[in-house]
Design a protein around this motif. Structure first.
Motif, PDB file in Angstrom:
ATOM      1  N   THR A   1       0.835  -1.204   0.000  1.00  0.00           N
ATOM      2  CA  THR A   1       0.000   0.000   0.000  1.00  0.00           C
ATOM      3  C   THR A   1       0.869   1.253   0.000  1.00  0.00           C
ATOM      4  OG1 THR A   1      -1.698  -1.180   1.258  1.00  0.00           O
ATOM      5  CG2 THR A   1      -1.823   1.230   1.243  1.00  0.00           C
ATOM      6  N   PRO A   2       0.589   2.223  -0.869  1.00  0.00           N
ATOM      7  CA  PRO A   2       1.427   3.425  -0.932  1.00  0.00           C
ATOM      8  C   PRO A   2       1.293   4.289   0.316  1.00  0.00           C
ATOM      9  CG  PRO A   2      -0.531   3.698  -2.297  1.00  0.00           C
ATOM     10  CD  PRO A   2      -0.512   2.256  -1.844  1.00  0.00           C
ATOM     11  N   PRO A   3       2.290   5.157   0.573  1.00  0.00           N
ATOM     12  CA  PRO A   3       2.247   6.049   1.741  1.00  0.00           C
ATOM     13  C   PRO A   3       1.197   7.139   1.554  1.00  0.00           C
ATOM     14  CG  PRO A   3       4.203   6.501   0.409  1.00  0.00           C
ATOM     15  CD  PRO A   3       3.560   5.275  -0.177  1.00  0.00           C
ATOM     16  N   ASN A   4      -0.014   6.894   1.999  1.00  0.00           N
ATOM     17  CA  ASN A   4      -1.144   7.789   1.776  1.00  0.00           C
ATOM     18  C   ASN A   4      -0.900   9.164   2.397  1.00  0.00           C
ATOM     19  OD1 ASN A   4      -3.809   8.470   0.954  1.00  0.00           O
ATOM     20  ND2 ASN A   4      -4.546   8.061   3.024  1.00  0.00           N
ATOM     21  N   GLY A   5      -1.219  10.225   1.636  1.00  0.00           N
ATOM     22  CA  GLY A   5      -1.091  11.592   2.125  1.00  0.00           C
ATOM     23  C   GLY A   5       0.266  12.220   1.883  1.00  0.00           C
ATOM     24  N   LEU A   6       1.217  11.470   1.367  1.00  0.00           N
ATOM     25  CA  LEU A   6       2.554  11.994   1.102  1.00  0.00           C
ATOM     26  C   LEU A   6       2.491  13.106   0.061  1.00  0.00           C
ATOM     27  CD1 LEU A   6       5.682  11.619   1.469  1.00  0.00           C
ATOM     28  CD2 LEU A   6       5.553  10.023  -0.467  1.00  0.00           C
ATOM     29  N   ARG A   7       3.206  14.193   0.313  1.00  0.00           N
ATOM     30  CA  ARG A   7       3.270  15.303  -0.636  1.00  0.00           C
ATOM     31  C   ARG A   7       4.682  15.401  -1.204  1.00  0.00           C
ATOM     32  NH1 ARG A   7      -1.012  18.816  -0.763  1.00  0.00           N
ATOM     33  NH2 ARG A   7      -2.628  18.491   0.825  1.00  0.00           N
ATOM     34  N   LEU A   8       4.761  15.567  -2.516  1.00  0.00           N
ATOM     35  CA  LEU A   8       6.046  15.564  -3.216  1.00  0.00           C
ATOM     36  C   LEU A   8       6.183  16.830  -4.047  1.00  0.00           C
ATOM     37  CD1 LEU A   8       5.828  11.873  -4.477  1.00  0.00           C
ATOM     38  CD2 LEU A   8       7.176  12.697  -2.525  1.00  0.00           C
ATOM     39  N   PRO A   9       7.041  17.771  -3.648  1.00  0.00           N
ATOM     40  CA  PRO A   9       7.248  18.982  -4.439  1.00  0.00           C
ATOM     41  C   PRO A   9       8.109  18.681  -5.656  1.00  0.00           C
ATOM     42  CG  PRO A   9       8.729  18.988  -2.578  1.00  0.00           C
ATOM     43  CD  PRO A   9       7.860  17.767  -2.417  1.00  0.00           C
TER      44      PRO A   9
ATOM     45  N   VAL B   1       9.101  25.355 -13.927  1.00  0.00           N
ATOM     46  CA  VAL B   1       7.787  24.783 -13.681  1.00  0.00           C
ATOM     47  C   VAL B   1       7.784  24.159 -12.294  1.00  0.00           C
ATOM     48  CG1 VAL B   1       6.121  23.047 -14.418  1.00  0.00           C
ATOM     49  CG2 VAL B   1       7.422  24.327 -16.129  1.00  0.00           C
ATOM     50  N   PHE B   2       6.792  24.497 -11.492  1.00  0.00           N
ATOM     51  CA  PHE B   2       6.709  23.978 -10.136  1.00  0.00           C
ATOM     52  C   PHE B   2       5.310  23.420  -9.885  1.00  0.00           C
ATOM     53  CE2 PHE B   2      10.753  25.521  -8.698  1.00  0.00           C
ATOM     54  CZ  PHE B   2      10.988  26.647  -9.472  1.00  0.00           C
ATOM     55  N   PHE B   3       5.258  22.299  -9.209  1.00  0.00           N
ATOM     56  CA  PHE B   3       3.974  21.686  -8.871  1.00  0.00           C
ATOM     57  C   PHE B   3       4.202  20.761  -7.682  1.00  0.00           C
ATOM     58  CE2 PHE B   3       6.061  19.252 -12.199  1.00  0.00           C
ATOM     59  CZ  PHE B   3       6.069  17.956 -11.696  1.00  0.00           C
ATOM     60  N   GLU B   4       3.122  20.321  -7.092  1.00  0.00           N
ATOM     61  CA  GLU B   4       3.200  19.398  -5.971  1.00  0.00           C
ATOM     62  C   GLU B   4       2.267  18.227  -6.226  1.00  0.00           C
ATOM     63  OE1 GLU B   4       1.300  20.115  -1.971  1.00  0.00           O
ATOM     64  OE2 GLU B   4       3.411  20.276  -1.374  1.00  0.00           O
ATOM     65  N   LEU B   5       2.774  17.025  -5.991  1.00  0.00           N
ATOM     66  CA  LEU B   5       1.971  15.817  -6.103  1.00  0.00           C
ATOM     67  C   LEU B   5       1.546  15.358  -4.720  1.00  0.00           C
ATOM     68  CD1 LEU B   5       4.259  13.823  -8.574  1.00  0.00           C
ATOM     69  CD2 LEU B   5       2.317  15.293  -9.165  1.00  0.00           C
ATOM     70  N   GLN B   6       0.375  14.784  -4.632  1.00  0.00           N
ATOM     71  CA  GLN B   6      -0.073  14.177  -3.381  1.00  0.00           C
ATOM     72  C   GLN B   6      -0.434  12.724  -3.651  1.00  0.00           C
ATOM     73  OE1 GLN B   6      -3.202  16.188  -1.255  1.00  0.00           O
ATOM     74  NE2 GLN B   6      -3.523  14.488   0.157  1.00  0.00           N
ATOM     75  N   VAL B   7       0.116  11.837  -2.838  1.00  0.00           N
ATOM     76  CA  VAL B   7      -0.109  10.409  -3.001  1.00  0.00           C
ATOM     77  C   VAL B   7      -1.331   9.973  -2.199  1.00  0.00           C
ATOM     78  CG1 VAL B   7       0.876   8.108  -2.634  1.00  0.00           C
ATOM     79  CG2 VAL B   7       2.345   9.993  -3.376  1.00  0.00           C
ATOM     80  N   GLY B   8      -2.229   9.256  -2.848  1.00  0.00           N
ATOM     81  CA  GLY B   8      -3.399   8.696  -2.178  1.00  0.00           C
ATOM     82  C   GLY B   8      -3.315   7.181  -2.144  1.00  0.00           C
ATOM     83  N   ARG B   9      -4.350   6.534  -1.677  1.00  0.00           N
ATOM     84  CA  ARG B   9      -4.352   5.073  -1.575  1.00  0.00           C
ATOM     85  C   ARG B   9      -4.416   4.398  -2.943  1.00  0.00           C
ATOM     86  NH1 ARG B   9      -4.696   3.293   3.487  1.00  0.00           N
ATOM     87  NH2 ARG B   9      -5.435   4.714   5.123  1.00  0.00           N
ATOM     88  N   ASN B  10      -4.904   5.131  -3.935  1.00  0.00           N
ATOM     89  CA  ASN B  10      -5.072   4.542  -5.263  1.00  0.00           C
ATOM     90  C   ASN B  10      -4.328   5.332  -6.335  1.00  0.00           C
ATOM     91  OD1 ASN B  10      -7.003   2.378  -4.556  1.00  0.00           O
ATOM     92  ND2 ASN B  10      -8.323   4.105  -4.002  1.00  0.00           N
ATOM     93  N   GLY B  11      -3.208   5.913  -5.961  1.00  0.00           N
ATOM     94  CA  GLY B  11      -2.441   6.699  -6.915  1.00  0.00           C
ATOM     95  C   GLY B  11      -2.392   8.158  -6.524  1.00  0.00           C
ATOM     96  N   LEU B  12      -2.130   9.009  -7.499  1.00  0.00           N
ATOM     97  CA  LEU B  12      -2.054  10.440  -7.220  1.00  0.00           C
ATOM     98  C   LEU B  12      -3.438  11.019  -6.963  1.00  0.00           C
ATOM     99  CD1 LEU B  12       0.534  11.629  -9.904  1.00  0.00           C
ATOM    100  CD2 LEU B  12       0.930  11.153  -7.478  1.00  0.00           C
ATOM    101  N   VAL B  13      -3.518  11.938  -6.031  1.00  0.00           N
ATOM    102  CA  VAL B  13      -4.760  12.664  -5.755  1.00  0.00           C
ATOM    103  C   VAL B  13      -4.927  13.708  -6.851  1.00  0.00           C
ATOM    104  CG1 VAL B  13      -5.950  14.173  -4.156  1.00  0.00           C
ATOM    105  CG2 VAL B  13      -4.541  12.288  -3.287  1.00  0.00           C
ATOM    106  N   GLY B  14      -6.067  13.793  -7.407  1.00  0.00           N
ATOM    107  CA  GLY B  14      -6.264  14.797  -8.455  1.00  0.00           C
ATOM    108  C   GLY B  14      -7.256  14.292  -9.499  1.00  0.00           C
ATOM    109  N   PRO B  15      -7.181  14.859 -10.705  1.00  0.00           N
ATOM    110  CA  PRO B  15      -6.083  15.682 -11.192  1.00  0.00           C
ATOM    111  C   PRO B  15      -6.076  17.121 -10.719  1.00  0.00           C
ATOM    112  CG  PRO B  15      -7.763  15.506 -12.886  1.00  0.00           C
ATOM    113  CD  PRO B  15      -8.214  14.639 -11.748  1.00  0.00           C
TER     114      PRO B  15
END
Length: 243
Positions: free
Chosen positions: A136-144, A215-229
Motif C-alpha cells: 500500500t502506498p504512503p497515503n497523504g505523502l506530498r512531493l514537491p 515549472v513547479f507543482f506538488e503531487l499528493q499520493v493517495g491510496r489509489n495513486g495520485l490525488v487529483g487531477p
C-alpha cells in the motif's frame, strides 16, 4: 501580458491539459508536458491492466523536475520470461544543443532501449517486491517538484499498483532497486548526486524563487495513486501564475 490576463490564459490551458491522458513514454517534450501527470499516475497502464496478461512496470526518478528526470518503462515479453526496457533521461535544457532543424532537441533528453534476460527481469521484480513496491502506498505523502523522489506504478499479475519513495526517508535510502536498475540502465547517463538530507527540498520554493522561472507543482499520493487531477494542476497553476 498583464498578470490578470496571464492568469486567465494559464487557467484555460491547464484545465485543458487536465483531460490529457498518457499513452506511454515519449521523447517529445510538448507531448510529455501535456500528459505528465497522467504518465506519473500510470493511467495508461491501469486502464489496460489484466487485459493481455503482460506485466508492465514504470519507474520515475525526479531530481528537481527543472534539472533532472529519469523514466523507465519495462514491459514483459510474455512466455519468454524476459522484458524490454525503454529509458529516458531529461536534464536541464542545454541551449547549445538546439539546432534549426529540431528546435525542441534540447528538451528531448537521452533515450535508450535494452532487452532484459529472464534472469535479469525476475531479479529486478524480486528486488521491487523486497523494497515494498507492491505494498500500500504512503497515503497523504506530498512531493514537491523541486524535490527528490521515486514514483513506481504498473501492472503485475493483473493487478495495478502504485507507490512512492521520497528523499530523505528510510524508505528511500534502504531501497535496493535503484542500484539494481543502475546495473541494467541502457542510457549511460549517471545519476545526479543527492543533496544532504537537511538540504533536500520538502516544500515548493517561496514566491520570490518561483519568480526566477521554471515549472513547479506538488503531487499528493493517495491510496489509489495520485490525488487529483485537480490537486496537482492547482499547485502548478499557482506556481505559474506567480511568475
Amino acid at each position: 501580458m498583464s498578470r490578470g490576463l496571464r492568469r486567465t490564459v494559464l487557467t484555460a490551458v491547464l484545465l485543458a491539459l487536465a483531460g490529457c491522458s498518457s499513452v506511454g513514454p515519449t521523447d517529445n517534450p510538448v507531448s510529455r508536458k501535456l500528459t505528465w501527470f497522467s504518465y506519473l499516475n500510470g493511467d495508461d497502464l491501469r486502464s489496460g491492466c489484466g487485459k493481455d496478461g503482460t506485466d508492465r512496470f514504470r519507474l520515475i526518478f525526479n531530481a528537481d523536475y527543472n534539472r533532472h528526470v529519469r523514466t523507465y518503462d519495462i514491459v514483459g515479453d510474455g512466455g519468454q520470461g524476459g522484458a524490454v526496457m525503454e529509458a529516458h533521461v531529461i536534464e536541464a535544457t542545454d541551449l547549445a544543443r538546439i539546432t534549426p532543424a529540431d528546435p525542441l532537441s534540447a528538451a528531448r533528453g537521452s533515450g535508450a532501449t535494452t532487452r532484459l534476460t529472464p534472469a535479469q527481469f525476475a531479479g529486478f521484480v524480486s528486488r521491487l517486491r523486497e523494497d515494498g513496491a507492491f505494498d500500500t502506498p504512503p497515503n497523504g505523502l506530498r512531493l514537491p517538484s523541486n524535490g527528490f523522489y521515486w514514483l513506481i506504478n504498473g501492472c503485475r499479475s493483473g493487478q495495478w499498483f502504485f507507490t512512492a519513495y521520497p528523499y530523505p526517508s528510510r524508505r528511500f535510502t534502504e531501497a535496493g532497486f535503484p542500484e539494481a536498475l543502475g546495473r541494467i540502465d541502457p542510457t549511460g547517463v549517471a545519476f545526479p548526486g543527492l543533496p544532504a538530507p537537511d538540504d533536500a527540498p520538502r516544500t515548493l520554493p517561496g514566491s520570490g524563487q518561483l519568480a526566477d522561472g521554471g515549472v513547479f507543482f506538488e503531487l499528493q499520493v493517495g491510496r489509489n495513486g495520485l490525488v487529483g487531477p485537480t490537486a496537482p494542476f492547482g499547485a502548478l497553476l499557482s506556481a505559474l501564475a506567480g511568475e
